[in-house]
Design a protein around this motif. Structure first.
Motif, PDB file in Angstrom:
ATOM      1  N   UNK A 158      61.601  60.837 -27.579  1.00  0.00           N
ATOM      2  CA  UNK A 158      61.452  59.390 -27.522  1.00  0.00           C
ATOM      3  C   UNK A 158      61.163  58.844 -28.910  1.00  0.00           C
ATOM      4  N   UNK A 159      61.767  57.721 -29.226  1.00  0.00           N
ATOM      5  CA  UNK A 159      61.512  57.028 -30.481  1.00  0.00           C
ATOM      6  C   UNK A 159      60.322  56.099 -30.283  1.00  0.00           C
ATOM      7  N   UNK A 160      59.306  56.256 -31.110  1.00  0.00           N
ATOM      8  CA  UNK A 160      58.065  55.487 -30.966  1.00  0.00           C
ATOM      9  C   UNK A 160      58.358  53.990 -30.906  1.00  0.00           C
ATOM     10  N   UNK A 161      57.833  53.340 -29.885  1.00  0.00           N
ATOM     11  CA  UNK A 161      57.999  51.903 -29.719  1.00  0.00           C
ATOM     12  C   UNK A 161      59.169  51.506 -28.857  1.00  0.00           C
ATOM     13  N   UNK A 162      60.092  52.433 -28.568  1.00  0.00           N
ATOM     14  CA  UNK A 162      61.258  52.088 -27.764  1.00  0.00           C
ATOM     15  C   UNK A 162      60.883  51.960 -26.286  1.00  0.00           C
ATOM     16  N   UNK A 163      61.516  51.007 -25.624  1.00  0.00           N
ATOM     17  CA  UNK A 163      61.376  50.877 -24.186  1.00  0.00           C
ATOM     18  C   UNK A 163      62.312  51.876 -23.509  1.00  0.00           C
ATOM     19  N   UNK A 164      61.786  52.642 -22.575  1.00  0.00           N
ATOM     20  CA  UNK A 164      62.596  53.608 -21.843  1.00  0.00           C
ATOM     21  C   UNK A 164      62.496  53.348 -20.350  1.00  0.00           C
ATOM     22  N   UNK A 165      63.595  53.601 -19.653  1.00  0.00           N
ATOM     23  CA  UNK A 165      63.669  53.470 -18.203  1.00  0.00           C
ATOM     24  C   UNK A 165      63.855  54.871 -17.632  1.00  0.00           C
TER      25      UNK A 165
ATOM     26  N   UNK B 170      59.550  51.779 -16.082  1.00  0.00           N
ATOM     27  CA  UNK B 170      59.877  51.493 -17.481  1.00  0.00           C
ATOM     28  C   UNK B 170      58.604  51.316 -18.291  1.00  0.00           C
ATOM     29  N   UNK B 171      58.631  51.781 -19.537  1.00  0.00           N
ATOM     30  CA  UNK B 171      57.484  51.641 -20.421  1.00  0.00           C
ATOM     31  C   UNK B 171      57.846  52.024 -21.836  1.00  0.00           C
ATOM     32  N   UNK B 172      56.907  51.778 -22.742  1.00  0.00           N
ATOM     33  CA  UNK B 172      57.107  52.110 -24.153  1.00  0.00           C
ATOM     34  C   UNK B 172      56.159  53.238 -24.564  1.00  0.00           C
ATOM     35  N   UNK B 173      56.690  54.158 -25.350  1.00  0.00           N
ATOM     36  CA  UNK B 173      55.861  55.222 -25.909  1.00  0.00           C
ATOM     37  C   UNK B 173      55.321  54.736 -27.250  1.00  0.00           C
ATOM     38  N   UNK B 174      54.115  54.182 -27.221  1.00  0.00           N
ATOM     39  CA  UNK B 174      53.519  53.618 -28.424  1.00  0.00           C
ATOM     40  C   UNK B 174      52.112  54.161 -28.610  1.00  0.00           C
ATOM     41  N   UNK B 175      51.631  54.090 -29.848  1.00  0.00           N
ATOM     42  CA  UNK B 175      50.242  54.411 -30.129  1.00  0.00           C
ATOM     43  C   UNK B 175      49.984  55.817 -30.598  1.00  0.00           C
TER      44      UNK B 175
ATOM     45  N   UNK C 114      58.498  59.022 -34.960  1.00  0.00           N
ATOM     46  CA  UNK C 114      58.791  57.734 -35.599  1.00  0.00           C
ATOM     47  C   UNK C 114      60.292  57.479 -35.602  1.00  0.00           C
ATOM     48  N   UNK C 115      60.714  56.226 -35.391  1.00  0.00           N
ATOM     49  CA  UNK C 115      62.156  55.947 -35.368  1.00  0.00           C
ATOM     50  C   UNK C 115      62.850  56.291 -36.683  1.00  0.00           C
ATOM     51  N   UNK C 116      62.122  56.162 -37.803  1.00  0.00           N
ATOM     52  CA  UNK C 116      62.730  56.491 -39.096  1.00  0.00           C
ATOM     53  C   UNK C 116      63.055  57.974 -39.201  1.00  0.00           C
ATOM     54  N   UNK C 117      62.269  58.794 -38.500  1.00  0.00           N
ATOM     55  CA  UNK C 117      62.513  60.240 -38.490  1.00  0.00           C
ATOM     56  C   UNK C 117      63.639  60.585 -37.523  1.00  0.00           C
ATOM     57  N   UNK C 118      63.701  59.858 -36.413  1.00  0.00           N
ATOM     58  CA  UNK C 118      64.733  60.121 -35.407  1.00  0.00           C
ATOM     59  C   UNK C 118      66.144  59.950 -35.978  1.00  0.00           C
TER      60      UNK C 118
END
Length: 611
Positions: free
Chosen positions: A481-488, A564-569, A596-600
Motif C-alpha cells: 500500500x502507498x501511504x495515504x492512498x485510499x484503498x477499497x 474502504x480506508x487509508x493507510x496513514x500515520x 511512502x509513495x515516493x518509494x513506491x
C-alpha cells in the motif's frame, strides 16, 4: 420470553444446581494507567506475570497469565497525540496454565455440546500445548504505529526479555485493546489472560460531557471453560476444549473447530453483578473471546426486553456520527459483537430504578455461522442492580456525536483488492478455511475452470477473472500500500461460516454488504465452475451502528463486504487476519506493507513504472 411488542426472543435456560451461582460476585473494574508525562523518555514498563485469579467465589483459584498479574490487565489511558513508550516485559517463568484437549466430533443431534461441557470428556491433554514456554508479543489492536512497534507475530520474547514499542496515539478518541499476538499460539496466550483495554481521549469527546469516572466502565466479555476433578466438580483450571473433526484426507493433519466455551466472564469474573445508580452510564464493551460472537439483549426482572435504554455511540475506530438506539427488536439494530469488536454504549437506568436487569446472550448463531449450533448452554452474561434513589444526572443524549466525521467517497481510480474466504474442505487447504489474496487477470488469460481461479460477476453484470496469488502466511508478499492512498477491500466469503476480519494499522468504513450465490465454487477443484453472482433476493443494508470507523468486520457466509480506508500515520510490515484466534493460528493471516509513495515509484513489483 417476548419483547415489549410480544415478539418471542429466546428462552433463558435455568442454570443447573451444580453450576456456579449466577450474579453472585461483583464486577471488578481494572485499574487505570494514565500514561501522560513521559517527556523524559523513560516510558512505562508493564510486566507480564503469572498469578492466581478468583474467577468465581464458589470456585478454586485459577492460574492465569496477566499484564501486571491481572486479568484483564490495567486500562491504559492516553490523550490524542500523546506519544508514549511501553516496555512489555515478560516476567512469566512458568508453563502454560491452560489444559488443551480435543474431543472427537460425533455427528448427530447435539453433537457440538461435548465441547461446551466442563471437563475433558476422557481426552488426554495435548502435550505440545502443556510444554509451551511463555513466548509472547503484545499488539495494541487498532493502534496507528510503525510496523516495528505493532507486535509482529514472530517477534515474540521469552522470560526475562522485553518488547519495546512506541505509540504516537495520533488518533481520534476511541477504545483500542492490547493482547498477545504470538505466532501459532495466540489462542492459548490470550485464553490464559493476556489482554487489556487501551483508551484514547480527545477534545471532541470531552465536549460531549459523557458519563465519566465511576460512571464509565469497561465490560470485557470472554467465554471460557474449566476442568473438573474426579467427582465432576469444577476446579477453576482453564480448559481449552475443541472438537476434533478427524484427519484431513490430503494432509493427514487433524482439523478442529474454533473454541467456544459454556461460561461467560466479564472483566475476568464469571456472571458478575454491578450496582448502578438510576442514571446514565457509559460502558466500553469489548468481545475478547477466542471465537464466540455474542448477540446481547438487556432484560428486565420479568424477562422482557428493555427498550429505549441502550444507545451505541461508538465502534472500533471511535465515535459514530449520531447515537443509534438499540431496541433489540426484529428488524432493528442489534447488539451483535464479534471477537475483537468494540462498542461504546450509553445505558439509561432511570426507568429501571429499584429493579434488576440482566444482560444475556439470547441465542447462538444460526447453523453454519460463527458459532456451531447447540453450543450455548448458559446465556447469562451479567446483572445490573439499580438503586432505589433517583440520581441527579444532568446528562442529555446529544443529537450529534462527531461533527468531524465524514463518509468516504470512493472513485474509480482508487485501488480495489479482493480477499476470498474459502470453505473448509477446499482442496489444498488442509481442511481449514483460508484467506486467498486474488489478482485480477484478463478474461481468457487463464484456464477456466481451474484451481485457484475465481470468476466474479458484479452488480453491473460484468464478469471478472481472478487468480489466487497467496493462500498462506508464508506465501510471497502480495499487498503493498502507498501511504495515504485510499484503498477499497472486497471481502468475499464463499463459505457457510461468519469470519471477523481485522486489518492492522488502518480504520475503514463499511460501504456495502452484498449477498452472493457462490454455488459455482467447486471444493474439489478449488475454483469456480460458474461465476459467483450477486443474490438480489435478500438485500442486506449496512446497519446504522456499522457506519462509523471500524477495524473488525463481520463477514457472514455467502456475502461480500466492501470496506474502504487509508493507510496513514505509519510505515512498515503489518498483518490482516481472521480474528477467530484458532483460525488466525491455523493460517488465516497475511502480511502487507505500507511504503511512502515516493518509494513506491521505484518498486520492482510496479509494472506501470520502468525502474
Amino acid at each position: 420470553m417476548s419483547d415489549t411488542t410480544g415478539t418471542t426472543v429466546a428462552e433463558e435456560p435455568r442454570t443447573p444446581e451444580d453450576a456456579p451461582t449466577p450474579y453472585l460476585d461483583p464486577l471488578p473494574v481494572p485499574p487505570v494507567i494514565r500514561a501522560g508525562g513521559q517527556s523524559d523518555g523513560t516510558g512505562l514498563e508493564i510486566e507480564l506475570r503469572e498469578a492466581l485469579a478468583c474467577v468465581h467465589s464458589e470456585l478454586p483459584p485459577t492460574t492465569v497469565w496477566g499484564y501486571e498479574g491481572q486479568v484483564p490487565g490495567p486500562t491504559i489511558e492516553v490523550r490524542r497525540d500523546e506519544r508514549i513508550r511501553i516496555s512489555w516485559r515478560n516476567g512469566i517463568a512458568g508453563t502454560m496454565p491452560v489444559t488443551a484437549v480435543e474431543v472427537p466430533f460425533v455427528p448427530g443431534p447435539g453433537a457440538v455440546q461435548a465441547s461446551t461441557r466442563p471437563g475433558r470428556e476422557g481426552a488426554a491433554p495435548v502435550k505440545a500445548v502443556a510444554d509451551l514456554p511463555a513466548w509472547t508479543v503484545t499488539h495494541v489492536h487498532g493502534a496507528v504505529t510503525g510496523g516495528g512497534n505493532d507486535g509482529w507475530a514472530e517477534n515474540a520474547v521469552v522470560y526475562g526479555d522485553a518488547q519495546l514499542s512506541e505509540y504516537p496515539n495520533a488518533h481520534r478518541a476511541t477504545a483500542w485493546w492490547y493482547h498477545d499476538h504470538a505466532m501459532n499460539i495466540t489462542r492459548w496466550n490470550v485464553f490464559a489472560g493476556l489482554l487489556g483495554m487501551y483508551l484514547v481521549r480527545d477534545a471532541e469527546e470531552d465536549a460531549l460531557g459523557l458519563p465519566s469516572g465511576a460512571y464509565e466502565i469497561p465490560l470485557i466479555v470472554a467465554d471460557r471453560n474449566f476442568d473438573t476433578d474426579e467427582d465432576g466438580r469444577l476446579t477453576g483450571d482453564l480448559l481449552h476444549k475443541t472438537l476434533d473433526l478427524g484427519p484431513d484426507p490430503e494432509t493427514g493433519k487433524h482439523v478442529t473447530f474454533a473454541f467456544t466455551g459454556p461460561y461467560t466472564l466479564v472483566n475476568g469474573v464469571l456472571w458478575p453483578h454491578l450496582d448502578v445508580g438510576a442514571r446514565w452510564y457509559r460502558f466500553r464493551l469489548l468481545n475478547a473471546s477466542n471465537a464466540r460472537t455474542y448477540n446481547l439483549v438487556l432484560l428486565d426482572e420479568h424477562d422482557r426486553v428493555v427498550s429505549g435504554a441502550v444507545h451505541q455511540i461508538g465502534s472500533d475506530g471511535g465515535l459514530l456520527p449520531r447515537p443509534v438506539a438499540l431496541d433489540f427488536g426484529p428488524g432493528r439494530p442489534q447488539l451483535t459483537v464479534a471477537p475483537a469488536e468494540r462498542m461504546d454504549l450509553l445505558v439509561d437506568f432511570r426507568a429501571l430504578r429499584g429493579t434488576k436487569a440482566r444482560l444475556v446472550n439470547v441465542a447462538t448463531a444460526p447453523p453454519g455461522q460463527a458459532d456451531p449450533p447447540n453450543d450455548l448452554p448458559f446465556p447469562q452474561v451479567m446483572e445490573f442492580r439499580v438503586g432505589e434513589e433517583p440520581r441527579d444526572d444532568p446528562f442529555e443524549l446529544p443529537a450529534v456525536l462527531s461533527p468531524s466525521f465524514r463518509r468516504i467517497a470512493v472513485k474509480k481510480h482508487h485501488r480495489h483488492r479482493l480477499v476470498v474466504i474459502t470453505e473448509p474442505g477446499t482442496t489444498g487447504g488442509g481442511g481449514h478455511p483460508e484467506l486467498w489474496e486474488m489478482q485480477e487477470v484478463p478474461n481468457g488469460s487463464v484456464s477456466v475452470p481451474s484451481d485457484g481461479v475465481i470468476q466474479l460477476t458484479g452488480q453491473d453484470g460484468t464478469t471478472r477473472t481472478y487468480r489466487r496469488a497467496a493462500r498462506t502466511f508464508d506465501d510471497t508478499l502480495g499487498f503493498k500500500a502507498s501511504h495515504g492512498d485510499l484503498e477499497v477491500w472486497n471481502l468475499l466469503n464463499i463459505s457457510r461460516f461468519t469470519h471477523p476480519l481485522h486489518v492492522h494499522l488502518a480504520d475503514f468504513q463499511l460501504l456495502e454488504r452484498q449477498p452472493v450465490d457462490s454455488g459455482g465454487f467447486d471444493l474439489a477443484l478449488g475454483g469456480t465452475r460458474t461465476p459467483v453472482v450477486p443474490d438480489t433476493t435478500r438485500p442486506v443494508p449496512v446497519a446504522p451502528n456499522e457506519q462509523g470507523w471500524k477495524d473488525v468486520f463481520r463477514v457472514p457466509g455467502h456475502q461480500m463486504v466492501t470496506v474502504a480506508g487509508r493507510f496513514t500515520g505509519a510505515y512498515g510490515r503489518f498483518m490482516y487476519h481472521c480474528h477467530l484466534l484458532e483460525h488466525e493460528d491455523m493460517g488465516m493471516m497475511r502480511p502487507f506493507v505500507v511504503m511512502p509513495p515516493e518509494v513506491m515509484v521505484f518498486d520492482h513489483h510496479m509494472p506501470d513504472h520502468d525502474h
